[in-house]
Design a protein around this motif. Structure first.
Motif, PDB file in Angstrom:
ATOM      1  N   THR A  45       0.827  -1.210   0.000  1.00 41.47           N
ATOM      2  CA  THR A  45       0.000   0.000   0.000  1.00 41.47           C
ATOM      3  C   THR A  45       0.856   1.252   0.000  1.00 41.47           C
ATOM      4  N   LEU A  48       2.628   1.617  -3.455  1.00 40.43           N
ATOM      5  CA  LEU A  48       1.738   2.110  -4.507  1.00 40.43           C
ATOM      6  C   LEU A  48       1.424   3.585  -4.298  1.00 40.43           C
ATOM      7  N   ASP A  49       1.215   3.978  -3.069  1.00 44.87           N
ATOM      8  CA  ASP A  49       0.918   5.381  -2.767  1.00 44.87           C
ATOM      9  C   ASP A  49       2.072   6.280  -3.191  1.00 44.87           C
ATOM     10  N   VAL A 133      -3.911  -4.187  -1.806  1.00 39.88           N
ATOM     11  CA  VAL A 133      -4.147  -3.194  -2.856  1.00 39.88           C
ATOM     12  C   VAL A 133      -4.971  -3.833  -3.971  1.00 39.88           C
ATOM     13  N   TYR A 139      -7.239   0.430 -10.103  1.00 43.26           N
ATOM     14  CA  TYR A 139      -5.922   0.942 -10.482  1.00 43.26           C
ATOM     15  C   TYR A 139      -5.958   1.523 -11.894  1.00 43.26           C
ATOM     16  N   LEU A 228      -5.678   1.743  -3.420  1.00 46.33           N
ATOM     17  CA  LEU A 228      -4.912   1.415  -2.219  1.00 46.33           C
ATOM     18  C   LEU A 228      -5.673   0.468  -1.305  1.00 46.33           C
ATOM     19  N   TYR A 229      -6.993   0.626  -1.233  1.00 43.37           N
ATOM     20  CA  TYR A 229      -7.776  -0.165  -0.286  1.00 43.37           C
ATOM     21  C   TYR A 229      -8.893  -0.970  -0.947  1.00 43.37           C
TER      22      TYR A 229
END
Length: 267
Positions: A45, A48-49, A133, A139, A228-229
């Motif tokens: 997470t 990716l952030d 993720v 995405y 992300l979630y």
């Protein structure tokens, strides 16, 4: 217009576009990997952030450098004396160069997004997170809206290249616009929830709120929370209106650029 598109691509490649794109690629992936290494919990997470943040910061800078080279320096170095010699409409030059920047930046965005997704997936294999993720449609939608953000900024940079007297103003103006368009909505929300942050928060919020009538809300295009979630409730309720308004801003900037070029007098 097709010939101008080809010329634009050739000029971009001559201007070391491949080097800039490769450097952006490496910076995003290195920042992503380092973020995962320094994260004790939820490394995928965090990775990716950070990767998405790096993309949103670096790609506009590469785009502005391309616009400076393909349009601003066209008039700064008086290359237009040969570019506009042939019997063709002026807007063909502008639209062809604009299309070349958009296509090249879209290719870079797609390549970096694919590599980022693969790297995050590999990072996620080493640590089982409670909330993983989502590298599927959330995405894809996140990357698509980053592309829309970049399209608006490209149209603005092209417009500034038509009205600016120096190429550096294109860089300063585009990045300044990006900063304001991405942050004003977050500032308003902060002042609404935490009025104690500044004195006279209501009047300050009303002043910042005026920007909502002048600028596109590029900050709301950042829907990374869904990726992300993996929760679609993080999507803005007015996403459709937001996308249409951003496309309208891009079209308006491009139309203004064409209008200025048509009336531009060359000494």
């Amino acid at each position: 217009m097709l010939s101008d598109f080809r010329v634009g691509v050739a000029l971009a490649l001559r201007f070391h576009f491949v080097f800039l794109a490769s450097l952006s690629f490496l910076i995003v992936l290195i920042a992503t990997w380092m973020a995962s290494e320094f994260s004790g919990r939820q490394p995928a997470t965090v990775a990716l952030d950070v990767g998405l943040s790096a993309m949103r910061l670096i790609l506009p800078l590469v785009m502005v450098l391309m616009v400076q080279e393909l349009l601003s320096r066209e008039f700064d170095r008086r290359y237009f004396l040969s570019s506009l010699t042939y019997p063709r409409a002026r807007q063909g030059l502008l639209l062809g160069r604009f299309a070349s920047v958009v296509v090249l930046m879209a290719c870079v965005l797609i390549v970096i997004a694919i590599a980022l997704g693969l790297l995050v997936a590999w990072i996620g294999e080493d640590y089982a997170q409670a909330t993983g993720v989502s590298l599927g449609w959330p995405y894809v939608a996140t990357v698509a809206l980053i592309g829309l953000d970049l399209l608006v900024l490209t149209a603005l940079a092209v417009f500034l290249a038509m009205v600016a007297s120096t190429p550096s103003f294109v860089l300063i103006g585009t990045l300044g616009f990006m900063l304001m368009a991405r942050s004003f909505a977050a500032i308003i929300e902060l002042l609404t929830r935490e009025s104690w942050v500044v004195e006279g928060a209501e009047s300050y919020r009303a002043g910042v709120g005026v920007l909502g009538y002048l600028l596109p809300d590029l900050g709301s295009l950042d829907i990374r929370m869904t990726a992300l979630y993996g929760r679609m409730e993080f999507l803005p309720s007015d996403l459709g209106v937001l996308v249409v308004s951003c496309l309208a801003y891009a079209f308006a900037f491009l139309w203004l650029a064409v209008w200025v070029l048509q009336r531009k007098r060359f000494a």
